[in-house]
Design a protein around this motif. Structure first.
Motif, PDB file in Angstrom:
ATOM      1  N   PRO A  41       0.838  -1.208   0.000  1.00  9.39           N
ATOM      2  CA  PRO A  41       0.000   0.000   0.000  1.00  9.39           C
ATOM      3  C   PRO A  41       0.874   1.260   0.000  1.00  9.39           C
ATOM      4  O   PRO A  41       1.944   1.291   0.605  1.00  9.39           O
ATOM      5  CB  PRO A  41      -0.794  -0.107   1.298  1.00  9.39           C
ATOM      6  N   ARG A  42       0.408   2.271  -0.721  1.00 11.98           N
ATOM      7  CA  ARG A  42       1.152   3.531  -0.794  1.00 11.98           C
ATOM      8  C   ARG A  42       0.232   4.692  -0.473  1.00 11.98           C
ATOM      9  O   ARG A  42      -0.944   4.699  -0.822  1.00 11.98           O
ATOM     10  CB  ARG A  42       1.721   3.749  -2.197  1.00 11.98           C
ATOM     11  N   LEU A  43       0.803   5.680   0.191  1.00 11.28           N
ATOM     12  CA  LEU A  43       0.102   6.925   0.476  1.00 11.28           C
ATOM     13  C   LEU A  43       0.853   8.006  -0.283  1.00 11.28           C
ATOM     14  O   LEU A  43       2.016   8.281   0.001  1.00 11.28           O
ATOM     15  CB  LEU A  43       0.100   7.226   1.970  1.00 11.28           C
ATOM     16  N   LEU A  44       0.203   8.573  -1.300  1.00 12.01           N
ATOM     17  CA  LEU A  44       0.802   9.639  -2.089  1.00 12.01           C
ATOM     18  C   LEU A  44       0.339  10.971  -1.514  1.00 12.01           C
ATOM     19  O   LEU A  44      -0.858  11.224  -1.400  1.00 12.01           O
ATOM     20  CB  LEU A  44       0.374   9.536  -3.558  1.00 12.01           C
ATOM     21  N   TYR A  45       1.296  11.800  -1.154  1.00 11.35           N
ATOM     22  CA  TYR A  45       1.014  13.089  -0.529  1.00 11.35           C
ATOM     23  C   TYR A  45       1.496  14.182  -1.470  1.00 11.35           C
ATOM     24  O   TYR A  45       2.685  14.382  -1.664  1.00 11.35           O
ATOM     25  CB  TYR A  45       1.718  13.146   0.830  1.00 11.35           C
ATOM     26  N   PHE A  46       0.543  14.868  -2.108  1.00 11.74           N
ATOM     27  CA  PHE A  46       0.859  15.941  -3.050  1.00 11.74           C
ATOM     28  C   PHE A  46       0.931  17.260  -2.285  1.00 11.74           C
ATOM     29  O   PHE A  46       0.003  17.626  -1.567  1.00 11.74           O
ATOM     30  CB  PHE A  46      -0.208  16.014  -4.151  1.00 11.74           C
ATOM     31  N   ARG A  47       2.056  17.970  -2.475  1.00 17.65           N
ATOM     32  CA  ARG A  47       2.342  19.170  -1.700  1.00 17.65           C
ATOM     33  C   ARG A  47       3.086  20.196  -2.544  1.00 17.65           C
ATOM     34  O   ARG A  47       3.446  19.925  -3.679  1.00 17.65           O
ATOM     35  CB  ARG A  47       3.192  18.801  -0.494  1.00 17.65           C
ATOM     36  N   GLU A  80       5.147  21.073  -8.048  1.00 17.74           N
ATOM     37  CA  GLU A  80       5.869  21.984  -8.930  1.00 17.74           C
ATOM     38  C   GLU A  80       7.016  21.274  -9.645  1.00 17.74           C
ATOM     39  O   GLU A  80       7.376  21.645 -10.763  1.00 17.74           O
ATOM     40  CB  GLU A  80       6.389  23.176  -8.134  1.00 17.74           C
ATOM     41  N   GLN A  81       7.590  20.270  -9.014  1.00 17.98           N
ATOM     42  CA  GLN A  81       8.690  19.540  -9.627  1.00 17.98           C
ATOM     43  C   GLN A  81       8.209  18.308 -10.388  1.00 17.98           C
ATOM     44  O   GLN A  81       8.867  17.862 -11.317  1.00 17.98           O
ATOM     45  CB  GLN A  81       9.700  19.125  -8.562  1.00 17.98           C
ATOM     46  N   GLU A  82       7.081  17.758  -9.983  1.00 19.46           N
ATOM     47  CA  GLU A  82       6.547  16.557 -10.631  1.00 19.46           C
ATOM     48  C   GLU A  82       5.156  16.853 -11.196  1.00 19.46           C
ATOM     49  O   GLU A  82       4.161  16.248 -10.803  1.00 19.46           O
ATOM     50  CB  GLU A  82       6.514  15.397  -9.636  1.00 19.46           C
TER      51      GLU A  82
END
Length: 127
Positions: A41-47, A80-82
């Motif tokens: 399982p993965r938790l993707l945190y967009f910031r 901003e980078q991805e």
């Protein structure tokens, strides 16, 4: 007169809540399962560095119990980078957290702040 205003207000709240629910479900269906990193399982945190609430969200991630943090991969993604990754997942507000199951399918989407308790319940539901 007051009763009419209360009923109109209740209808508007119900319509807004329904629209939000439908939008969230459509967003989840639109995203394809990500198969390249399946298995855990993965938790993707967009910031972003320019996002004030993202600082609070990061603190909530750090407050997750250690046993859960060891069983789920937490990936911090700077929009901003991805840009391509954020676009692929349809991220339109910050912070956004996505919880993916072992197969890479999106199981939970949190727009805005999601406290440590909510995230812990979502992760426990996958394990």
């Amino acid at each position: 007169m007051i009763l009419e205003r209360v009923l109109i207000t209740a209808l508007l709240i119900a319509a807004g809540s329904g629209a939000y629910f439908l939008f969230k479900q459509a967003h989840i269906r639109r995203l394809r399962p990500e198969k390249e990193r399946a298995g855990r399982p993965r938790l993707l945190y967009f910031r972003s560095d320019y996002c004030g609430p993202c600082v609070t969200q990061e603190r909530f991630l750090e407050e997750l119990p250690e046993p859960l943090r060891q069983r789920v991969e937490i990936e911090k993604i700077d929009v901003e980078q991805e840009v391509e990754t954020a676009s692929r997942y349809g991220v339109f507000t910050l912070p956004t957290t996505l919880l993916l199951d072992e197969e890479g399918s999106i199981r939970h989407v949190n727009y805005g702040l999601a406290d440590a308790g909510k995230l812990a319940r979502q992760v426990e539901g996958l394990l």
